[in-house]
Enzyme design. Structure first.
Site, PDB file in Angstrom:
ATOM      1  N   SER A 173      14.502 -18.670 -42.512  1.00 12.22           N
ATOM      2  CA  SER A 173      14.156 -18.041 -41.244  1.00 12.22           C
ATOM      3  C   SER A 173      14.637 -18.957 -40.119  1.00 12.22           C
ATOM      4  O   SER A 173      14.247 -20.120 -40.059  1.00 12.22           O
ATOM      5  CB  SER A 173      12.635 -17.860 -41.189  1.00 12.22           C
ATOM      6  OG  SER A 173      12.237 -17.434 -39.920  1.00 12.22           O
ATOM      7  N   LYS A 219      17.311 -14.852 -41.971  1.00 16.53           N
ATOM      8  CA  LYS A 219      16.501 -14.035 -41.062  1.00 16.53           C
ATOM      9  C   LYS A 219      16.562 -14.666 -39.680  1.00 16.53           C
ATOM     10  O   LYS A 219      16.375 -15.873 -39.537  1.00 16.53           O
ATOM     11  CB  LYS A 219      15.081 -14.005 -41.614  1.00 16.53           C
ATOM     12  CG  LYS A 219      13.985 -13.649 -40.656  1.00 16.53           C
ATOM     13  CD  LYS A 219      12.680 -13.437 -41.432  1.00 16.53           C
ATOM     14  CE  LYS A 219      11.528 -14.149 -40.773  1.00 16.53           C
ATOM     15  NZ  LYS A 219      10.259 -13.940 -41.500  1.00 16.53           N
ATOM     16  N   LEU A 220      16.858 -13.844 -38.690  1.00 16.99           N
ATOM     17  CA  LEU A 220      16.967 -14.345 -37.316  1.00 16.99           C
ATOM     18  C   LEU A 220      15.750 -13.900 -36.525  1.00 16.99           C
ATOM     19  O   LEU A 220      15.407 -12.709 -36.513  1.00 16.99           O
ATOM     20  CB  LEU A 220      18.235 -13.784 -36.660  1.00 16.99           C
ATOM     21  CG  LEU A 220      19.542 -14.041 -37.415  1.00 16.99           C
ATOM     22  CD1 LEU A 220      20.703 -13.325 -36.706  1.00 16.99           C
ATOM     23  CD2 LEU A 220      19.833 -15.543 -37.510  1.00 16.99           C
ATOM     24  N   LYS A 221      15.125 -14.830 -35.854  1.00 17.93           N
ATOM     25  CA  LYS A 221      14.020 -14.474 -34.974  1.00 17.93           C
ATOM     26  C   LYS A 221      14.601 -13.844 -33.719  1.00 17.93           C
ATOM     27  O   LYS A 221      15.596 -14.359 -33.164  1.00 17.93           O
ATOM     28  CB  LYS A 221      13.236 -15.742 -34.612  1.00 17.93           C
ATOM     29  CG  LYS A 221      12.460 -16.304 -35.779  1.00 17.93           C
ATOM     30  CD  LYS A 221      11.316 -15.382 -36.148  1.00 17.93           C
ATOM     31  CE  LYS A 221      10.406 -16.014 -37.173  1.00 17.93           C
ATOM     32  NZ  LYS A 221       9.275 -15.133 -37.513  1.00 17.93           N
ATOM     33  N   ASP A 259      13.417 -10.689 -37.267  1.00 19.02           N
ATOM     34  CA  ASP A 259      11.952 -10.680 -37.192  1.00 19.02           C
ATOM     35  C   ASP A 259      11.546 -10.828 -35.730  1.00 19.02           C
ATOM     36  O   ASP A 259      11.846 -11.836 -35.090  1.00 19.02           O
ATOM     37  CB  ASP A 259      11.383 -11.845 -38.017  1.00 19.02           C
ATOM     38  CG  ASP A 259       9.860 -11.823 -38.094  1.00 19.02           C
ATOM     39  OD1 ASP A 259       9.235 -10.926 -37.501  1.00 19.02           O
ATOM     40  OD2 ASP A 259       9.302 -12.728 -38.756  1.00 19.02           O
ATOM     41  N   ASN A 264       8.278 -10.467 -34.642  1.00 17.69           N
ATOM     42  CA  ASN A 264       6.867 -10.836 -34.490  1.00 17.69           C
ATOM     43  C   ASN A 264       6.154  -9.962 -33.453  1.00 17.69           C
ATOM     44  O   ASN A 264       5.379 -10.448 -32.621  1.00 17.69           O
ATOM     45  CB  ASN A 264       6.722 -12.327 -34.137  1.00 17.69           C
ATOM     46  CG  ASN A 264       7.080 -13.227 -35.303  1.00 17.69           C
ATOM     47  OD1 ASN A 264       8.140 -13.873 -35.295  1.00 17.69           O
ATOM     48  ND2 ASN A 264       6.268 -13.270 -36.327  1.00 17.69           N
ATOM     49  N   GLU A 311      11.889  -6.828 -39.305  1.00 14.01           N
ATOM     50  CA  GLU A 311      10.517  -7.248 -39.628  1.00 14.01           C
ATOM     51  C   GLU A 311       9.634  -7.190 -38.388  1.00 14.01           C
ATOM     52  O   GLU A 311       9.999  -7.716 -37.332  1.00 14.01           O
ATOM     53  CB  GLU A 311      10.583  -8.671 -40.193  1.00 14.01           C
ATOM     54  CG  GLU A 311       9.231  -9.244 -40.593  1.00 14.01           C
ATOM     55  CD  GLU A 311       9.393 -10.622 -41.260  1.00 14.01           C
ATOM     56  OE1 GLU A 311      10.516 -10.963 -41.700  1.00 14.01           O
ATOM     57  OE2 GLU A 311       8.393 -11.362 -41.318  1.00 14.01           O
ATOM     58  N   ASP A 318       4.847  -7.460 -41.542  1.00 16.68           N
ATOM     59  CA  ASP A 318       4.284  -8.780 -41.811  1.00 16.68           C
ATOM     60  C   ASP A 318       2.858  -8.788 -41.232  1.00 16.68           C
ATOM     61  O   ASP A 318       1.890  -8.452 -41.925  1.00 16.68           O
ATOM     62  CB  ASP A 318       5.214  -9.834 -41.181  1.00 16.68           C
ATOM     63  CG  ASP A 318       4.691 -11.263 -41.223  1.00 16.68           C
ATOM     64  OD1 ASP A 318       3.549 -11.472 -41.655  1.00 16.68           O
ATOM     65  OD2 ASP A 318       5.424 -12.192 -40.811  1.00 16.68           O
ATOM     66  N   LYS A 351       2.137 -12.649 -47.531  1.00 15.76           N
ATOM     67  CA  LYS A 351       1.735 -14.048 -47.328  1.00 15.76           C
ATOM     68  C   LYS A 351       0.297 -14.150 -47.809  1.00 15.76           C
ATOM     69  O   LYS A 351      -0.568 -13.412 -47.317  1.00 15.76           O
ATOM     70  CB  LYS A 351       1.783 -14.422 -45.839  1.00 15.76           C
ATOM     71  CG  LYS A 351       3.179 -14.483 -45.239  1.00 15.76           C
ATOM     72  CD  LYS A 351       3.128 -14.786 -43.753  1.00 15.76           C
ATOM     73  CE  LYS A 351       4.533 -14.789 -43.153  1.00 15.76           C
ATOM     74  NZ  LYS A 351       4.506 -14.727 -41.671  1.00 15.76           N
ATOM     75  N   GLY A 371       6.603 -17.001 -45.200  1.00 10.90           N
ATOM     76  CA  GLY A 371       6.292 -18.425 -45.098  1.00 10.90           C
ATOM     77  C   GLY A 371       5.597 -18.723 -43.787  1.00 10.90           C
ATOM     78  O   GLY A 371       5.712 -17.961 -42.815  1.00 10.90           O
TER      79      GLY A 371
HETATM   80  O1  SMG Z   1       7.992 -20.866 -43.557  1.00  7.15           O
HETATM   81  O2  SMG Z   1      10.133 -20.791 -43.227  1.00  7.15           O
HETATM   82  C1  SMG Z   1       8.989 -20.531 -42.901  1.00  7.15           C
HETATM   83  C2  SMG Z   1       8.783 -19.741 -41.647  1.00  7.15           C
HETATM   84  C3  SMG Z   1       9.078 -18.318 -41.860  1.00  7.15           C
HETATM   85  O3  SMG Z   1       9.620 -17.021 -39.969  1.00  7.15           O
HETATM   86  C4  SMG Z   1       8.757 -17.470 -40.662  1.00  7.15           C
HETATM   87  N1  SMG Z   1       7.451 -17.229 -40.417  1.00  7.15           N
HETATM   88  O4  SMG Z   1       6.645 -14.186 -38.801  1.00  7.15           O
HETATM   89  O5  SMG Z   1       7.469 -14.537 -40.710  1.00  7.15           O
HETATM   90  C5  SMG Z   1       7.039 -14.971 -39.647  1.00  7.15           C
HETATM   91  C6  SMG Z   1       7.034 -16.429 -39.310  1.00  7.15           C
HETATM   92  C7  SMG Z   1       5.729 -16.920 -38.840  1.00  7.15           C
HETATM   93  C8  SMG Z   1       5.714 -18.376 -38.564  1.00  7.15           C
HETATM   94  S1  SMG Z   1       4.398 -18.849 -37.579  1.00  7.15           S
HETATM   95  C9  SMG Z   1       4.307 -20.536 -37.813  1.00  7.15           C
HETATM   96 MG    MG Z   2       7.348 -12.412 -39.822  1.00 13.07          MG
END
Ligand code: SMG
Ligand code: MG
Length: 369
Positions: free
Chosen positions: A136, A162-164, A189, A191, A214, A239, A263, A291
């Site tokens: 990610s 995965k790109l935020k 993703d 969020n 996502e 998620d 998760k 994660g």
């Molecule tokens: O553990 O590599 C990892 C991070 C993966 O992007 C990731 N997590 O929304 O999926 C998600 C985010 C939440 C991270 S909040 C600390």
């Molecule tokens: Mg996510």
């Protein structure tokens, strides 16, 4: 039956190699609560997935510490003995606080499986000894910097990137990465940073051959996700919206998602995570393991979970060096195929290294029965 004698809470902080930026904020260090249970037959470790701020979810470390210390630990210690399968039920009187519950359940499971000489992966029903890994990638300072970071991860062998994204950091950076890496499985993703009125943005992303988008919309908007999903060719993955197996069933049956991110922390524990997996498999929906920037302790549990048969997409179970100069445990290392080995030792199959634990600890509190 596990006889609990003491529960130790320990706050650790590990600097991240690179700050991790998402649509809700940036983290420069990984701060986590570790739970260590002492039982008549040995010890067990758990890791809480919460962050310092209530941004990803309403949980945050200071609150998790309090609910663990003042409510959950006393409740389990007073019960004397508990089966790992009964931890969720014993804490059922406490509403929410799933990440804190998950950490305690993980520690009890680890203790129980260690004393039985059984691996967590075997206990959960894993059918693989390695899992393919994705990575990610946070919001970067520039598109060039992003493409450079992705190049490093593709070179390292990650099987999915995965790109935020967030408003203002979406179509342009994702198009640039897609052009530079035409064959790499890519996802995005958000969020929860968008609204249904942003439909045209998602239609533009639809042209970029993404594996899924996502959590595009708000975490409480299942019907809006269903409406979005009907308009897109790209599958929607949820998620934040999925906090239990019941949520997973509702989301899938409403058409709000075609892919599920699992998760254990978000759903209240490894056993509920397995139930989410089971619901998805029953509906023919692929799942993958998310994660929360875990240390090696939580990562071991993620990798065991990701080895279950329904986890058919690479997860955010990246190698230790993607996060830390030095992990808390022996490092998880990506093999030549972009996979991590599933721990085979008893319980989690890993333990924090005493020197690292010492160096990373911020605070400790111990509760005895
Ligand atoms: O553990 O590599 C990892 C991070 C993966 O992007 C990731 N997590 O929304 O999926 C998600 C985010 C939440 C991270 S909040 C600390
Ligand atoms: Mg996510």
């Amino acid at each position: 039956m596990i006889e609990l004698q003491a529960i130790e809470l320990r706050l650790v902080s590990l600097p991240l190699r690179r700050p991790f930026r998402t649509s809700f904020g940036e983290e420069a260090a990984k701060e986590a609560i570790l739970v260590r249970v002492e039982t008549a037959t040995g010890i067990g470790w758990g890791e809480c997935a919460a962050s310092p701020h209530p941004r990803y979810s309403e949980e945050f470390n200071a609150a998790a510490w309090l609910v663990l210390r003042d409510h959950m630990a006393p409740s389990l210690l007073a019960a004397g003995g508990v089966e790992p399968e009964a931890v969720g039920g014993a804490l059922g009187w406490i509403r929410g606080h799933r990440m804190a519950k998950a950490a305690l359940e993980m520690a009890v499971l680890d203790a129980d499986l260690r004393s039985a000489g059984r691996s967590l992966a075997g206990f959960l029903g894993a059918d693989r000894d390695r899992v393919p890994c994705g990575v990610s990638v946070g919001i970067a300072p520039s598109i060039d910097a992003l493409v450079g970071q992705v190049a490093g991860f593709v070179e390292a062998g990650y099987r999915r990137v995965k790109l935020k994204i967030e408003p203002g950091w979406d179509v342009l950076p994702v198009t640039a990465v897609r052009r530079a890496f035409p064959d790499t499985p890519l996802s995005v993703d958000a969020n929860g940073a968008y609204r249904l009125t942003d439909l045209s943005l998602f239609e533009a992303l639809d042209a970029l051959d993404l594996v899924y988008v996502e959590q595009p919309l708000g975490h409480e908007d299942l019907l809006e996700h269903a409406a979005l999903a009907r308009r897109l060719a790209t599958p929607v993955c949820l998620d934040e919206s999925i906090r239990s197996a019941a949520d997973a069933r509702a989301a899938i049956e409403l058409g709000a998602c075609q892919v599920v991110n699992v998760k254990a922390g978000r759903v209240g524990g490894l056993l509920e995570a397995r139930r989410v997996h089971d619901v998805a498999v029953e509906h023919g929906v692929p799942v993958w393991c998310g994660g929360m920037l875990e240390t090696g302790v939580g990562r071991a549990a993620n990798v065991a979970l990701a080895a279950l048969p329904g986890f058919t997409l690479p997860g955010d179970t990246s190698a230790s060096d993607r996060y830390f100069e030095e992990d808390l445990t022996e490092p998880f290392v990506l093999d030549d195929d972009g996979c991590l080995a599933v721990p085979t030792g008893p319980g989690l199959g890993v333990e924090p290294r005493p020197d690292r634990l010492e160096a990373c600890t911020v605070r400790i509190e111990r509760l005895e029965s």
